[in-house]
Enzyme design. Structure first.
Site, PDB file in Angstrom:
ATOM      1  N   GLU A  98      43.728  40.632  36.329  1.00  0.00           N
ATOM      2  CA  GLU A  98      42.899  41.700  36.888  1.00  0.00           C
ATOM      3  C   GLU A  98      43.770  42.649  37.683  1.00  0.00           C
ATOM      4  O   GLU A  98      44.944  42.357  37.963  1.00  0.00           O
ATOM      5  CB  GLU A  98      41.793  41.131  37.780  1.00  0.00           C
ATOM      6  CG  GLU A  98      42.281  40.279  38.923  1.00  0.00           C
ATOM      7  CD  GLU A  98      41.134  39.564  39.625  1.00  0.00           C
ATOM      8  OE1 GLU A  98      40.682  40.101  40.650  1.00  0.00           O
ATOM      9  OE2 GLU A  98      40.698  38.490  39.149  1.00  0.00           O
ATOM     10  N   GLU A 129      33.588  39.937  51.663  1.00  0.00           N
ATOM     11  CA  GLU A 129      34.979  40.042  52.121  1.00  0.00           C
ATOM     12  C   GLU A 129      35.109  40.851  53.411  1.00  0.00           C
ATOM     13  O   GLU A 129      36.187  41.351  53.728  1.00  0.00           O
ATOM     14  CB  GLU A 129      35.829  40.657  51.006  1.00  0.00           C
ATOM     15  CG  GLU A 129      35.835  39.831  49.733  1.00  0.00           C
ATOM     16  CD  GLU A 129      36.563  40.510  48.587  1.00  0.00           C
ATOM     17  OE1 GLU A 129      37.804  40.478  48.587  1.00  0.00           O
ATOM     18  OE2 GLU A 129      35.898  41.064  47.703  1.00  0.00           O
ATOM     19  N   ASN A 143      43.661  45.185  41.160  1.00  0.00           N
ATOM     20  CA  ASN A 143      42.951  45.447  42.409  1.00  0.00           C
ATOM     21  C   ASN A 143      43.340  46.825  42.929  1.00  0.00           C
ATOM     22  O   ASN A 143      44.534  47.110  43.109  1.00  0.00           O
ATOM     23  CB  ASN A 143      43.309  44.365  43.434  1.00  0.00           C
ATOM     24  CG  ASN A 143      42.426  44.378  44.651  1.00  0.00           C
ATOM     25  OD1 ASN A 143      42.253  45.407  45.284  1.00  0.00           O
ATOM     26  ND2 ASN A 143      41.883  43.220  44.995  1.00  0.00           N
ATOM     27  N   GLY A 192      44.594  43.638  49.607  1.00  0.00           N
ATOM     28  CA  GLY A 192      44.575  43.154  50.978  1.00  0.00           C
ATOM     29  C   GLY A 192      45.818  43.575  51.745  1.00  0.00           C
ATOM     30  O   GLY A 192      46.898  43.733  51.181  1.00  0.00           O
ATOM     31  N   ASP A 209      47.462  41.371  39.099  1.00  0.00           N
ATOM     32  CA  ASP A 209      47.574  39.914  39.125  1.00  0.00           C
ATOM     33  C   ASP A 209      47.812  39.401  37.715  1.00  0.00           C
ATOM     34  O   ASP A 209      47.062  39.749  36.784  1.00  0.00           O
ATOM     35  CB  ASP A 209      46.305  39.291  39.706  1.00  0.00           C
ATOM     36  CG  ASP A 209      46.064  39.697  41.154  1.00  0.00           C
ATOM     37  OD1 ASP A 209      47.044  40.048  41.842  1.00  0.00           O
ATOM     38  OD2 ASP A 209      44.900  39.662  41.593  1.00  0.00           O
ATOM     39  N   SER A 256      39.088  38.124  46.176  1.00  0.00           N
ATOM     40  CA  SER A 256      39.435  37.073  47.138  1.00  0.00           C
ATOM     41  C   SER A 256      39.174  35.665  46.617  1.00  0.00           C
ATOM     42  O   SER A 256      39.103  34.722  47.392  1.00  0.00           O
ATOM     43  CB  SER A 256      38.691  37.277  48.475  1.00  0.00           C
ATOM     44  OG  SER A 256      39.187  38.413  49.142  1.00  0.00           O
ATOM     45  N   TYR A 306      43.736  32.913  52.540  1.00  0.00           N
ATOM     46  CA  TYR A 306      43.631  33.390  53.911  1.00  0.00           C
ATOM     47  C   TYR A 306      43.744  32.301  54.973  1.00  0.00           C
ATOM     48  O   TYR A 306      43.482  32.558  56.141  1.00  0.00           O
ATOM     49  CB  TYR A 306      42.305  34.149  54.081  1.00  0.00           C
ATOM     50  CG  TYR A 306      42.189  35.307  53.128  1.00  0.00           C
ATOM     51  CD1 TYR A 306      43.043  36.403  53.221  1.00  0.00           C
ATOM     52  CD2 TYR A 306      41.258  35.297  52.088  1.00  0.00           C
ATOM     53  CE1 TYR A 306      42.961  37.456  52.330  1.00  0.00           C
ATOM     54  CE2 TYR A 306      41.161  36.349  51.192  1.00  0.00           C
ATOM     55  CZ  TYR A 306      42.021  37.428  51.325  1.00  0.00           C
ATOM     56  OH  TYR A 306      41.946  38.469  50.449  1.00  0.00           O
ATOM     57  N   ARG A 332      47.420  46.526  42.878  1.00  0.00           N
ATOM     58  CA  ARG A 332      48.051  45.206  42.756  1.00  0.00           C
ATOM     59  C   ARG A 332      47.582  44.581  41.454  1.00  0.00           C
ATOM     60  O   ARG A 332      46.380  44.446  41.219  1.00  0.00           O
ATOM     61  CB  ARG A 332      47.674  44.298  43.924  1.00  0.00           C
ATOM     62  CG  ARG A 332      48.539  43.019  43.994  1.00  0.00           C
ATOM     63  CD  ARG A 332      47.937  41.970  44.889  1.00  0.00           C
ATOM     64  NE  ARG A 332      46.751  41.368  44.307  1.00  0.00           N
ATOM     65  CZ  ARG A 332      45.573  41.262  44.930  1.00  0.00           C
ATOM     66  NH1 ARG A 332      45.422  41.721  46.153  1.00  0.00           N
ATOM     67  NH2 ARG A 332      44.542  40.688  44.323  1.00  0.00           N
TER      68      ARG A 332
END
Length: 330
Positions: free
Chosen positions: A290, A30, A292, A296, A277, A166, A236, A275
């Protein structure tokens, strides 16, 4: 929610008196995303008057920290370097404060099976799963193991690396015949695969920030990938995904999603920001996939979208988090 005026008034951020180091790059898969995150963080902090510079996590980092330590570090590294706790442990050794959770919590959140076990023990819903190292996969016989997985968890399945982000190495398996290829693709990124029951529904990300009044959930962001899977390209590449911030949820479901996200953040011992998810199934029930610890920060990333949806200023939020991190040194 913290009053936007308290963190979004340009030119008034006390963090402007601090020297901040933004770490970005690294050697993970990443790296490119991390560099984009780092540049955006750098520009946002400088836009509020903060003295900030960007540096990679390489052999020159520790001598630089020793010679001229910053007041605080923002970790914009993704993948193992920024999320497995090792760098945070080194920063602790150097007595350099940083935005985000400590090394122990980072290690826990980074390893998805371990994090899911803590969530399950805390009563937080997360899809059933099995973690399968490549060695066991080979020793026990691939066909027999995969047959048992399908019998136990059913179809469809989600296959992804136990450590990573990602969407790299992740795949939705709807047909049993596609499972071996998905496992091989996953093992290209990690020595252990996480296979979990796929829950159909709405992809939602809830960012959690603590601006001084305790952790608070920002508006949920709904993720609608054009090809139905939120993989690396969908994350992305412009035009591959549509986001709705806030998510198109009724008030009761949105409140439950926020409550579950905060519970996950707390159960894993996180700090400053994260974050979470989730999938919201057809009955409006949230399931945590999950968490994070180094979200990002690019132009298509979910945390900045959530900050904007909350009526907050990205640079001022970062400035507040930096100021809080710097205060931990005292």
């Amino acid at each position: 929610m913290t009053d936007p005026a308290a963190v979004a008034s340009p030119g008034t951020d006390p963090a402007a008196e601090l020297r901040v180091l933004v770490l970005a790059g690294g050697l993970s898969y990443e790296r490119d995303v991390s560099l984009r995150s780092g540049r955006r963080v750098l520009d946002a902090l400088r836009g509020t008057g903060v003295e900030a510079e960007q540096r990679d996590a390489d052999v020159a980092l520790l001598p630089a920290l020793a010679a001229d330590p910053p007041d605080a570090v923002v970790i914009a590294l993704h993948g193992a370097t920024g999320e497995d706790g090792s760098l945070r442990g080194v920063l602790d050794l150097c007595d350099v404060p940083y935005v985000g959770c400590d090394a122990r919590a980072s290690r826990l959140a980074w390893d998805k099976p371990s994090a899911k076990a803590v969530l399950r023990e805390s009563g937080i819903p997360t899809p059933d799963w099995v973690a399968l190292p490549h060695d066991r996969f080979s020793e026990l016989g691939a066909v027999a193991v995969l047959d048992r997985i399908v019998q136990r968890l059913g179809l469809p399945l989600m296959v992804k690396p136990t450590q990573g982000g990602s969407g790299l190495g992740a795949a939705v398996v709807r047909d049993e015949a596609a499972l071996p290829a998905a496992m091989v693709g996953c093992f290209a990124y990690d020595s252990t695969a996480l296979v979990e029951r796929y829950v159909p529904g709405m992809d939602v990300a809830v960012s959690v920030v603590d601006l001084g009044d305790g952790p608070q959930a920002l508006p949920p962001v709904e993720i609608v990938p054009r090809n139905g899977v939120y993989d690396y390209a969908a994350r992305y590449t412009a035009g591959r995904t549509t986001w709705h911030a806030p998510a198109r949820l009724d008030a009761a479901v949105a409140a439950e999603v926020a409550e579950v996200a905060l519970a996950a953040h707390t159960a894993l011992g996180l700090r400053d920001l994260s974050r979470v998810d989730l999938i919201v199934d057809g009955d409006g029930r949230p399931h945590v996939l999950e968490v994070n610890v180094s979200p990002g920060m690019t132009e298509t990333s979910l945390l900045p979208l959530a900050i904007q949806a909350a009526g907050l200023d990205f640079g001022q939020v970062l400035g507040t988090l930096v100021r809080r991190a710097a205060a931990r040194r005292v």
